[in-house]
Design an enzyme around this catalytic site. Structure first.
Site, PDB file in Angstrom:
ATOM      1  N   HIS A   1      27.709  28.467  50.404  1.00  0.00           N
ATOM      2  CA  HIS A   1      27.253  28.418  51.740  1.00  0.00           C
ATOM      3  C   HIS A   1      26.174  28.201  52.445  1.00  0.00           C
ATOM      4  CE1 HIS A   1      31.382  28.607  52.816  1.00  0.00           C
ATOM      5  NE2 HIS A   1      31.333  29.622  51.996  1.00  0.00           N
TER       6      HIS A   1
ATOM      7  N   GLU B   1      24.875  26.904  54.921  1.00  0.00           N
ATOM      8  CA  GLU B   1      24.251  26.976  56.006  1.00  0.00           C
ATOM      9  C   GLU B   1      24.873  27.999  56.641  1.00  0.00           C
ATOM     10  OE1 GLU B   1      29.021  27.329  55.353  1.00  0.00           O
ATOM     11  OE2 GLU B   1      27.193  26.356  54.526  1.00  0.00           O
TER      12      GLU B   1
ATOM     13  N   CYS C   1      31.800  24.748  49.991  1.00  0.00           N
ATOM     14  CA  CYS C   1      32.847  25.635  49.408  1.00  0.00           C
ATOM     15  C   CYS C   1      34.202  24.308  49.748  1.00  0.00           C
ATOM     16  CB  CYS C   1      32.432  26.681  50.468  1.00  0.00           C
ATOM     17  SG  CYS C   1      34.220  28.209  49.766  1.00  0.00           S
TER      18      CYS C   1
END
Length: 234
Positions: free
Chosen positions: A196, A198, A87
């Protein structure tokens, strides 16, 4: 020997701790790196996390791209170190000219967050080797400036050389040209994407999937890919 993956924190980073946790869950050691330092602390790979570095002043990622540590990151990337930009981190990679193009305000002018379907277009990079070419995955997305743009010449080169790493499937959430969600460099060690990974590494906390709510863990394979790529060098 444990793989050590650094996560850079800039003023305004929001997802640095999430990235560190993802690295730990994948089996590597996360190492906190500070934007004002010139020391990479001997890490094997680097993650530039999401957030709003330096408040997104000028352009998202523009100030972060000239922060002290980025001189070291650019040098390490050019020498082959795996670097992942997520991002805002993707925006930093573009502003640092490690990846081409630009990222502008979403076409609908609104911040968006959703569980986003992606297609893996290049499974041969340091951050995607645990996927299959053409595989569909689900990764959370949250951004206001995720519209990928590039010149016609750059788009032809990206498509022709297989440098599109991920493409949006089903919905193009931000107006990105050619539905591009992520890129790789020619060497395959630098990857950037707007979604994302994660946030999709642990059952019960990831995106909704057909088998169960919040069960998506497709993001874990990004970090496992880097560990495998580094192990293959030994």
């Amino acid at each position: 020997m444990t793989t050590r993956i650094g996560v850079v924190t800039f003023p305004g980073s929001l997802d640095d701790r999430d990235a560190q946790r993802a690295i730990r869950l994948a089996g590597a050691e996360p190492v906190a790196l500070w934007h004002a330092d010139h020391d990479l602390q001997g890490v094997d790979a680097i993650v530039l996390p999401g957030g709003f570095s330096y408040g997104d002043y000028l352009r998202p990622g523009a100030i972060a791209s000239v922060s002290p540590i980025m001189a070291e990151v650019v040098d390490a990337a050019n020498k082959g170190m795996p670097v992942l930009g997520i991002c805002n981190g993707f925006q930093v990679l573009v502003e640092s000219h490690l990846l081409p193009g630009g990222l502008i305000r979403n076409a609908h002018q609104q911040f968006i967050r959703r569980d986003q379907r992606l297609v893996v277009e290049n499974a041969g990079t340091a951050w995607t080797n645990a996927f299959e070419q053409g595989e569909e995955i689900v990764i959370p997305l949250k951004n206001g400036d995720g519209g990928f743009i590039a010149s016609d010449e750059d788009l032809k080169r990206l498509e022709g050389e297989g440098l599109v790493a991920f493409r949006y499937r089903g919905v193009n959430p931000n107006g990105s040209l050619d539905d591009i969600a992520g890129l790789t460099n020619a060497r395959g060690n630098v990857v950037g994407l707007m979604p994302h990974p994660e946030h999709a590494v642990e059952p019960g906390f990831g995106p909704d999937m057909p088998d169960a709510m919040r069960s998506g863990v497709d993001g874990l394979r990004f970090f496992e890919s880097a560990i495998s790529a580094l192990a293959a060098r030994v």
